[in-house]
Design a protein around this motif. Structure first.
Motif, PDB file in Angstrom:
ATOM      1  N   PRO A  66       0.774  -1.046   0.010  1.00  0.00           N
ATOM      2  CA  PRO A  66      -0.226  -0.100  -0.012  1.00  0.00           C
ATOM      3  C   PRO A  66       0.893   1.271   0.083  1.00  0.00           C
ATOM      4  O   PRO A  66       0.619   2.269  -0.837  1.00  0.00           O
ATOM      5  CB  PRO A  66      -0.868  -0.097   1.384  1.00  0.00           C
ATOM      6  CG  PRO A  66      -0.904  -1.643   1.505  1.00  0.00           C
ATOM      7  CD  PRO A  66       0.443  -2.072   1.058  1.00  0.00           C
ATOM      8  N   MET A  67       1.865   1.325   0.929  1.00  0.00           N
ATOM      9  CA  MET A  67       2.693   2.384   0.767  1.00  0.00           C
ATOM     10  C   MET A  67       3.736   2.530  -0.611  1.00  0.00           C
ATOM     11  O   MET A  67       3.826   3.630  -1.065  1.00  0.00           O
ATOM     12  CB  MET A  67       3.773   2.384   1.824  1.00  0.00           C
ATOM     13  CG  MET A  67       3.139   2.271   3.245  1.00  0.00           C
ATOM     14  SD  MET A  67       1.665   3.398   3.436  1.00  0.00           S
ATOM     15  CE  MET A  67       1.668   4.064   5.390  1.00  0.00           C
ATOM     16  N   ALA A  68       3.811   1.586  -1.193  1.00  0.00           N
ATOM     17  CA  ALA A  68       4.572   1.694  -2.521  1.00  0.00           C
ATOM     18  C   ALA A  68       3.650   2.361  -3.447  1.00  0.00           C
ATOM     19  O   ALA A  68       4.060   3.097  -4.205  1.00  0.00           O
ATOM     20  CB  ALA A  68       5.102   0.349  -2.935  1.00  0.00           C
ATOM     21  N   MET A  69       2.353   1.832  -3.339  1.00  0.00           N
ATOM     22  CA  MET A  69       1.398   2.319  -4.442  1.00  0.00           C
ATOM     23  C   MET A  69       1.140   3.793  -4.302  1.00  0.00           C
ATOM     24  O   MET A  69       1.349   4.502  -5.070  1.00  0.00           O
ATOM     25  CB  MET A  69      -0.073   1.397  -4.567  1.00  0.00           C
ATOM     26  CG  MET A  69      -0.954   2.054  -5.506  1.00  0.00           C
ATOM     27  SD  MET A  69      -2.632   0.820  -5.253  1.00  0.00           S
ATOM     28  CE  MET A  69      -3.446   1.926  -6.461  1.00  0.00           C
ATOM     29  N   LEU A  70       1.023   4.324  -2.679  1.00  0.00           N
ATOM     30  CA  LEU A  70       0.911   5.733  -2.635  1.00  0.00           C
ATOM     31  C   LEU A  70       1.976   6.306  -3.213  1.00  0.00           C
ATOM     32  O   LEU A  70       1.907   7.322  -3.717  1.00  0.00           O
ATOM     33  CB  LEU A  70       0.409   5.834  -1.085  1.00  0.00           C
ATOM     34  CG  LEU A  70      -0.821   5.445  -0.617  1.00  0.00           C
ATOM     35  CD1 LEU A  70      -0.766   5.271   0.931  1.00  0.00           C
ATOM     36  CD2 LEU A  70      -1.957   6.405  -0.986  1.00  0.00           C
ATOM     37  N   THR A  71       3.377   5.955  -2.867  1.00  0.00           N
ATOM     38  CA  THR A  71       4.442   6.669  -3.085  1.00  0.00           C
ATOM     39  C   THR A  71       4.447   6.930  -4.640  1.00  0.00           C
ATOM     40  O   THR A  71       4.909   8.084  -5.262  1.00  0.00           O
ATOM     41  CB  THR A  71       5.679   6.010  -2.632  1.00  0.00           C
ATOM     42  OG1 THR A  71       5.513   5.843  -1.305  1.00  0.00           O
ATOM     43  CG2 THR A  71       6.979   6.488  -2.888  1.00  0.00           C
ATOM     44  N   GLU A  72       4.354   5.752  -5.427  1.00  0.00           N
ATOM     45  CA  GLU A  72       4.314   5.971  -6.956  1.00  0.00           C
ATOM     46  C   GLU A  72       3.155   6.802  -7.335  1.00  0.00           C
ATOM     47  O   GLU A  72       3.756   7.699  -8.297  1.00  0.00           O
ATOM     48  CB  GLU A  72       4.317   4.460  -7.573  1.00  0.00           C
ATOM     49  CG  GLU A  72       5.468   3.690  -7.246  1.00  0.00           C
ATOM     50  CD  GLU A  72       5.771   2.333  -8.277  1.00  0.00           C
ATOM     51  OE1 GLU A  72       4.791   2.428  -9.057  1.00  0.00           O
ATOM     52  OE2 GLU A  72       6.355   1.765  -8.030  1.00  0.00           O
ATOM     53  N   GLN A  73       1.959   6.704  -6.915  1.00  0.00           N
ATOM     54  CA  GLN A  73       1.018   7.470  -7.207  1.00  0.00           C
ATOM     55  C   GLN A  73       1.398   9.011  -7.099  1.00  0.00           C
ATOM     56  O   GLN A  73       0.680   9.921  -7.806  1.00  0.00           O
ATOM     57  CB  GLN A  73      -0.339   7.072  -6.778  1.00  0.00           C
ATOM     58  CG  GLN A  73      -0.724   5.743  -7.203  1.00  0.00           C
ATOM     59  CD  GLN A  73      -1.349   5.994  -8.547  1.00  0.00           C
ATOM     60  OE1 GLN A  73      -2.180   7.011  -8.963  1.00  0.00           O
ATOM     61  NE2 GLN A  73      -1.308   5.088  -9.314  1.00  0.00           N
TER      62      GLN A  73
END
Ligand code: AHG
Ligand code: MN
Ligand code: MN
Ligand code: MN
Length: 335
Positions: free
Chosen positions: A286-293
């Motif tokens: 989840p934190m990786a998706m948020l960071t990339e987004q």
């Protein structure tokens, strides 16, 4: 003049997501199920927030007296927030599979729900008793075509997630969410019980001035991490200033600050923790998706976090995430 009227066009999380969903519905006829699911997640976060706020008053701090599959001593709030979350997600009628940090096995929900929610009901438990920021982290998959909900539906790379977010319980309650079209932040207005859009389109600066890592583990760090830390603490080059250290010890809080201020957060693998400490499904993904987004980079040191293929629901992975220039500087030491 100091006349400062209240906002008259209040954008609540529900309205905002509906808006996004509506535009998506125009394209692929989504049924609004995700909006209903997110609404049940909102209710859960509001309830956990209210418990966290008064934990010290109603004897909700301290240990529950049980251990979880991670080998951690569960806090009372870990257990309570977990139960609330499972019941609310089951009651939403929109879920098929649930994975929680606090449950050894995946939970398969009867009915026709088509979403799988992986979550950390209370992140940063070691900080509860000190009144330091903690939070809830979640990631959402759509079950695979034709599936009623099996373990395979949650053993998928993070690139398959349709939504991810967290709620941080701090001086205010902040929900940060992506449904694949950028990242938005909402602040809970306790008076009306609504999350209000306060941080539209969160975007990471390409480089920050803060590094966030538990240097108490330095004795176990591998060479590339030590060399990178050295490069930002004793920078070479005219007029270069050292980075500032900020480490809260709750991933939600350290990531939230990184998303807003920039810089780099890391929990690397080391000689003590072979795959690092953070769990892949409900912390790293989840934190990786948020960071990339939000325009940042999220890597294990060897590859993109979101592309990792999970083998088991509680597996761990090394995490470095944040401003792209900072994370790429780190990666240059892995080459
Ligand atoms: P949790 O409380 O959900 O078990 O997660 C704790 C994690 C994460 O929040 C944080 O980044 C990390 O543990 C801190 O670990 P250290 O105390 O070893 O630095
Ligand atoms: Mn834990
Ligand atoms: Mn956690
Ligand atoms: Mn937790």
């Amino acid at each position: 003049d100091d006349y400062n009227p209240p906002p008259t066009d209040i954008i609540t999380l529900t309205r905002h997501v509906l808006g996004e969903g509506f535009s998506r519905a125009q394209s692929n006829g989504s049924s609004g199920d995700l909006t209903i699911l997110l609404s049940s997640l909102q209710t859960t976060c509001k309830f956990i927030e209210s418990m966290v706020r008064k934990a010290s008053l109603i004897n909700l701090i301290g240990l529950a007296g049980e251990q979880n599959v991670q080998g951690e001593d569960q806090k009372k709030l870990d257990v309570l927030s977990n139960e609330i979350m499972i019941n609310a997600l089951r009651a939403s009628g929109k879920t098929a599979v649930l994975v929680s940090e606090e449950n050894d096995d995946a939970i398969f929900v009867e009915g026709s729900g088509k979403y799988c929610v992986v979550f950390d009901p209370l992140d940063g438990s070691s900080n509860i008793d000190a009144g330091v920021n903690i939070g809830t982290i979640f990631g959402i998959y759509l079950v695979e075509e034709g599936s009623k909900g099996t373990l395979q539906d949650v053993l998928r790379p993070g690139t398959d997630m349709v939504a991810a977010g967290y709620c941080m319980y701090g001086s205010s309650a902040n929900m940060v969410l992506t449904t694949g079209n950028g990242v938005n932040g909402y602040t809970l207005d306790n008076a009306i019980g609504e999350f209000i859009l306060t941080h539209p389109n969160i975007t990471l600066p390409p480089r920050g001035k803060i590094y966030s890592i538990n240097e108490g583990n330095s004795a176990y760090y591998h060479e590339p991490v030590l060399k990178y830390l050295d490069s930002i603490k004793y920078p070479k080059g005219e007029g270069k200033k050292p980075y500032s250290a900020r480490y809260i010890g709750s991933m939600v809080a350290d990531v939230h600050r990184t998303l807003l201020y920039g810089g780099i957060f890391g929990y690397p693998e080391d000689s003590k923790s072979k795959s690092g400490k953070l769990r892949l499904l409900y912390e790293a993904f989840p934190m990786a998706m948020l960071t990339e987004q939000a325009g940042g980079v999220a890597t294990t040191g060897r590859g993109r976090i979101l592309e990792v293929q999970p083998k088991s629901i509680h597996e761990r992975c090394p995490v470095f995430l944040g401003s792209k220039d900072d994370v790429n500087d780190l990666l240059s030491f892995y080459k």
